[in-house]
Scaffold this motif. Sequence first.
Motif, PDB file in Angstrom:
ATOM      1  N   GLU A 218       0.830  -1.209   0.000  1.00 25.93           N
ATOM      2  CA  GLU A 218       0.000   0.000   0.000  1.00 25.93           C
ATOM      3  C   GLU A 218       0.865   1.260   0.000  1.00 25.93           C
ATOM      4  N   HIS A 219       1.935   1.253   0.804  1.00 28.92           N
ATOM      5  CA  HIS A 219       2.842   2.408   0.837  1.00 28.92           C
ATOM      6  C   HIS A 219       3.551   2.577  -0.512  1.00 28.92           C
ATOM      7  N   THR A 220       3.952   1.457  -1.106  1.00 35.79           N
ATOM      8  CA  THR A 220       4.626   1.519  -2.404  1.00 35.79           C
ATOM      9  C   THR A 220       3.696   2.084  -3.464  1.00 35.79           C
ATOM     10  N   HIS A 221       2.460   1.598  -3.465  1.00 38.33           N
ATOM     11  CA  HIS A 221       1.475   2.078  -4.437  1.00 38.33           C
ATOM     12  C   HIS A 221       1.181   3.559  -4.225  1.00 38.33           C
ATOM     13  N   SER A 222       1.025   3.961  -2.979  1.00 37.64           N
ATOM     14  CA  SER A 222       0.728   5.360  -2.671  1.00 37.64           C
ATOM     15  C   SER A 222       1.863   6.274  -3.121  1.00 37.64           C
ATOM     16  N   ALA A 223       3.101   5.863  -2.839  1.00 37.14           N
ATOM     17  CA  ALA A 223       4.256   6.669  -3.248  1.00 37.14           C
ATOM     18  C   ALA A 223       4.336   6.761  -4.766  1.00 37.14           C
ATOM     19  N   GLY A 224       4.106   5.627  -5.428  1.00 33.53           N
ATOM     20  CA  GLY A 224       4.153   5.627  -6.888  1.00 33.53           C
ATOM     21  C   GLY A 224       3.096   6.524  -7.498  1.00 33.53           C
ATOM     22  N   ARG A 225       1.895   6.511  -6.907  1.00 33.25           N
ATOM     23  CA  ARG A 225       0.814   7.364  -7.411  1.00 33.25           C
ATOM     24  C   ARG A 225       1.172   8.839  -7.258  1.00 33.25           C
ATOM     25  N   LYS A 226       1.722   9.208  -6.108  1.00 35.63           N
ATOM     26  CA  LYS A 226       2.107  10.602  -5.876  1.00 35.63           C
ATOM     27  C   LYS A 226       3.199  11.057  -6.847  1.00 35.63           C
ATOM     28  N   LEU A 227       4.097  10.131  -7.183  1.00 30.34           N
ATOM     29  CA  LEU A 227       5.229  10.470  -8.047  1.00 30.34           C
ATOM     30  C   LEU A 227       4.899  10.338  -9.529  1.00 30.34           C
ATOM     31  N   GLY A 228       3.713   9.824  -9.841  1.00 30.64           N
ATOM     32  CA  GLY A 228       3.335   9.639 -11.237  1.00 30.64           C
ATOM     33  C   GLY A 228       4.069   8.492 -11.894  1.00 30.64           C
ATOM     34  N   ALA A 229       4.478   7.497 -11.107  1.00 35.65           N
ATOM     35  CA  ALA A 229       5.250   6.369 -11.621  1.00 35.65           C
ATOM     36  C   ALA A 229       4.331   5.245 -12.087  1.00 35.65           C
ATOM     37  N   VAL A 230       4.812   4.472 -13.069  1.00 36.09           N
ATOM     38  CA  VAL A 230       4.018   3.358 -13.581  1.00 36.09           C
ATOM     39  C   VAL A 230       4.365   2.047 -12.888  1.00 36.09           C
ATOM     40  N   ASN A 231       5.497   1.982 -12.189  1.00 40.54           N
ATOM     41  CA  ASN A 231       5.852   0.795 -11.424  1.00 40.54           C
ATOM     42  C   ASN A 231       6.810   1.203 -10.312  1.00 40.54           C
ATOM     43  N   ARG A 232       7.185   0.253  -9.469  1.00 39.57           N
ATOM     44  CA  ARG A 232       7.976   0.619  -8.297  1.00 39.57           C
ATOM     45  C   ARG A 232       9.404   0.998  -8.649  1.00 39.57           C
ATOM     46  N   VAL A 233       9.937   0.453  -9.735  1.00 41.27           N
ATOM     47  CA  VAL A 233      11.284   0.833 -10.149  1.00 41.27           C
ATOM     48  C   VAL A 233      11.314   2.296 -10.576  1.00 41.27           C
ATOM     49  N   GLN A 234      10.311   2.710 -11.333  1.00 40.41           N
ATOM     50  CA  GLN A 234      10.247   4.112 -11.740  1.00 40.41           C
ATOM     51  C   GLN A 234      10.030   5.008 -10.525  1.00 40.41           C
ATOM     52  N   ALA A 235       9.223   4.550  -9.566  1.00 40.37           N
ATOM     53  CA  ALA A 235       9.000   5.334  -8.350  1.00 40.37           C
ATOM     54  C   ALA A 235      10.316   5.565  -7.614  1.00 40.37           C
ATOM     55  N   VAL A 236      11.132   4.519  -7.523  1.00 40.58           N
ATOM     56  CA  VAL A 236      12.440   4.649  -6.878  1.00 40.58           C
ATOM     57  C   VAL A 236      13.316   5.636  -7.643  1.00 40.58           C
ATOM     58  N   ALA A 237      13.312   5.522  -8.970  1.00 37.19           N
ATOM     59  CA  ALA A 237      14.145   6.399  -9.791  1.00 37.19           C
ATOM     60  C   ALA A 237      13.768   7.868  -9.603  1.00 37.19           C
ATOM     61  N   ILE A 238      12.463   8.145  -9.598  1.00 32.19           N
ATOM     62  CA  ILE A 238      12.005   9.529  -9.430  1.00 32.19           C
ATOM     63  C   ILE A 238      12.359  10.038  -8.038  1.00 32.19           C
ATOM     64  N   ALA A 239      12.168   9.186  -7.031  1.00 26.35           N
ATOM     65  CA  ALA A 239      12.467   9.588  -5.656  1.00 26.35           C
ATOM     66  C   ALA A 239      13.957   9.863  -5.471  1.00 26.35           C
ATOM     67  N   LEU A 240      14.798   9.036  -6.091  1.00 30.24           N
ATOM     68  CA  LEU A 240      16.247   9.254  -6.009  1.00 30.24           C
ATOM     69  C   LEU A 240      16.640  10.553  -6.698  1.00 30.24           C
ATOM     70  N   ARG A 241      16.122  10.746  -7.900  1.00 31.02           N
ATOM     71  CA  ARG A 241      16.483  11.938  -8.663  1.00 31.02           C
ATOM     72  C   ARG A 241      16.008  13.209  -7.973  1.00 31.02           C
ATOM     73  N   SER A 242      14.845  13.125  -7.316  1.00 30.32           N
ATOM     74  CA  SER A 242      14.272  14.295  -6.646  1.00 30.32           C
ATOM     75  C   SER A 242      14.879  14.543  -5.273  1.00 30.32           C
ATOM     76  N   GLY A 243      15.741  13.631  -4.820  1.00 31.12           N
ATOM     77  CA  GLY A 243      16.354  13.791  -3.509  1.00 31.12           C
ATOM     78  C   GLY A 243      15.438  13.421  -2.359  1.00 31.12           C
ATOM     79  N   LEU A 244      14.337  12.724  -2.665  1.00 32.88           N
ATOM     80  CA  LEU A 244      13.405  12.327  -1.615  1.00 32.88           C
ATOM     81  C   LEU A 244      13.950  11.169  -0.794  1.00 32.88           C
ATOM     82  N   ILE A 245      14.773  10.324  -1.433  1.00 39.56           N
ATOM     83  CA  ILE A 245      15.442   9.227  -0.731  1.00 39.56           C
ATOM     84  C   ILE A 245      16.895   9.183  -1.177  1.00 39.56           C
ATOM     85  N   ALA A 246      17.709   8.467  -0.428  1.00 37.72           N
ATOM     86  CA  ALA A 246      19.117   8.283  -0.781  1.00 37.72           C
ATOM     87  C   ALA A 246      19.522   6.874  -0.388  1.00 37.72           C
ATOM     88  N   VAL A 247      20.412   6.276  -1.170  1.00 40.28           N
ATOM     89  CA  VAL A 247      20.892   4.927  -0.850  1.00 40.28           C
ATOM     90  C   VAL A 247      22.414   4.918  -0.857  1.00 40.28           C
TER      91      VAL A 247
END
Length: 247
Positions: A218-247
Amino acid sequence: MTSQWTVANPRQAGSAFDFLEKINRCTDIDQAMDCAAAEFARRGFNTIFVAGLPRGNETLDQAVLAFRTPASLMGYYRTKRIIEFDPIIKRTGRSLMPFEWSEVRDLRDDDPRVRELWGVRSEFSLHNGFVVPIHRHVSGPAGVSLGTDKAQDEIRNKPDLALMALYLFDRVACLCGAERKAPGLTEREKEVLTWVAVGKTAWEIGEILGIAKRTVDEHTHSAGRKLGAVNRVQAVAIALRSGLIAV
């Protein structure tokens, strides 16, 4: 059955994430396009278009954010106003999924302008291509189109290509000042995406955070929806690029 566009584990998209790191270091559009041209050339693509879909009476130059294509071909595109009839542009506006040029090419098309367009592209050894539609851009639908001399069914690693195209679009849009502000994520959504980024499954993330797998999904889906991502990999990519997360 798993979709051809689904990457179950972000580690499988390693080369795409490497490209993300390279493209994020680019400080202007020319540098970003040079970086992209080199990476896509290694995969057999020799032209790149990064553009929004034309609106109203917009010209091609007003719609295109950046491109790498022969000057004479670009001149033809401008003179013939291909934005009015190009089947690739029309399909990009309707499609949510990436597609090959060959899927919209019909040599029996009744419009002589379309037949001529395909012929001109062939003269430049552009026999096929790969398009990634983008429907989360602040200015409306957009896309990245890659041209190649590869025949139908010869384009490989499409999920990887799609992610790279998304990274390129985001970086070019940012450098053009056309990027919208990144949406906010909850702390839990950030935690979940961070663990997704390092390759953990939903079950493993649930064990780490002490929550149910369903809650992780549910959290993954919610984050992806907010980021406009089509899957969880794209959600991660957008979050990384936007500085929302770091690894």
